[in-house]
Design a protein around this motif. Structure first.
Motif, mmCIF file in Angstrom:
data_model
loop_
_atom_site.group_PDB
_atom_site.id
_atom_site.type_symbol
_atom_site.label_atom_id
_atom_site.label_comp_id
_atom_site.label_asym_id
_atom_site.label_seq_id
_atom_site.Cartn_x
_atom_site.Cartn_y
_atom_site.Cartn_z
ATOM 1 N N SER A 97 -9.533 1.465 -6.476
ATOM 2 C CA SER A 97 -8.093 1.675 -6.542
ATOM 3 C C SER A 97 -7.733 3.154 -6.510
ATOM 4 O O SER A 97 -6.634 3.510 -6.181
ATOM 5 C CB SER A 97 -7.495 1.011 -7.775
ATOM 6 N N ASN B 296 -11.825 -2.668 3.562
ATOM 7 C CA ASN B 296 -10.970 -2.739 2.383
ATOM 8 C C ASN B 296 -10.875 -4.211 1.986
ATOM 9 O O ASN B 296 -10.025 -4.955 2.473
ATOM 10 C CB ASN B 296 -9.595 -2.154 2.699
ATOM 11 N N SER C 113 -9.587 -3.634 -8.309
ATOM 12 C CA SER C 113 -10.821 -3.181 -7.662
ATOM 13 C C SER C 113 -11.199 -1.790 -8.146
ATOM 14 O O SER C 113 -10.365 -1.003 -8.575
ATOM 15 C CB SER C 113 -10.672 -3.178 -6.142
ATOM 16 N N TYR D 294 -2.293 -8.264 -2.658
ATOM 17 C CA TYR D 294 -2.973 -6.992 -2.393
ATOM 18 C C TYR D 294 -2.772 -6.018 -3.550
ATOM 19 O O TYR D 294 -3.711 -5.336 -3.959
ATOM 20 C CB TYR D 294 -2.484 -6.349 -1.099
ATOM 21 N N HIS E 139 -5.931 -4.712 -5.464
ATOM 22 C CA HIS E 139 -6.165 -3.271 -5.320
ATOM 23 C C HIS E 139 -6.276 -2.610 -6.690
ATOM 24 O O HIS E 139 -7.143 -1.766 -6.905
ATOM 25 C CB HIS E 139 -5.053 -2.641 -4.495
ATOM 26 N N TYR F 257 -13.940 2.677 1.491
ATOM 27 C CA TYR F 257 -13.908 1.496 0.628
ATOM 28 C C TYR F 257 -15.299 0.892 0.492
ATOM 29 O O TYR F 257 -16.241 1.570 0.154
ATOM 30 C CB TYR F 257 -12.876 0.470 1.109
ATOM 31 N N ALA G 46 0.834 -1.210 0.000
ATOM 32 C CA ALA G 46 0.000 0.000 0.000
ATOM 33 C C ALA G 46 0.867 1.258 0.000
ATOM 34 O O ALA G 46 0.531 2.243 -0.670
ATOM 35 C CB ALA G 46 -0.934 -0.006 1.202
#
Length: 116
Positions: A107, A41, A104, A97, A101, A36, A13
């Motif tokens: 993002s 998340n 998704s 992740y 991420h 989120y 992240a």
């Protein structure tokens, strides 16, 4: 496993995040840029759970030399014998992740909300 997986997700992240919305970090309402999906998340939770489960496949937990409490199916592999399950979980959590991420729709979670 839980902490090393979390560290991989956290590092991932930090690598992909360009900036933080400082006011949004303290906003716990649904209009927060970090809300989120229903306050969760999902890519992070999925990555964390998968990283923990896969990491434990490489672990042997024993009480004594003769009494084994738990032994994962991959505990006799090179990574399992050398105690590198934490590395597997860290890398898997971080990479998974990053992939989830990006895929998704959240993002771009941090919306521009003025100057920070």
């Amino acid at each position: 496993m839980p902490l090393s997986t979390w560290a991989g997700i956290f590092l991932s992240a930090m690598i992909f995040r360009k900036r933080y919305d400082s006011d949004g970090l303290l906003n716990l309402r649904a209009d927060s840029p970090y809300w989120y999906w229903h306050g969760v998340n999902l890519p992070a939770i999925i990555s964390w759970l998968v990283g923990i489960v896969v990491g434990f496949l490489f672990v042997t937990a024993q009480v004594s030399k003769d009494e084994v409490w738990f032994s994962g199916p991959l505990a006799d592999s090179f990574l399992g014998r050398n105690g590198l399950a934490w590395l597997v979980s860290l890398l898997l959590g971080g990479i998974l992740y990053a992939i989830l991420h990006v895929l998704s729709k959240d993002s771009m979670a941090v919306r521009s909300s003025g100057d920070d």
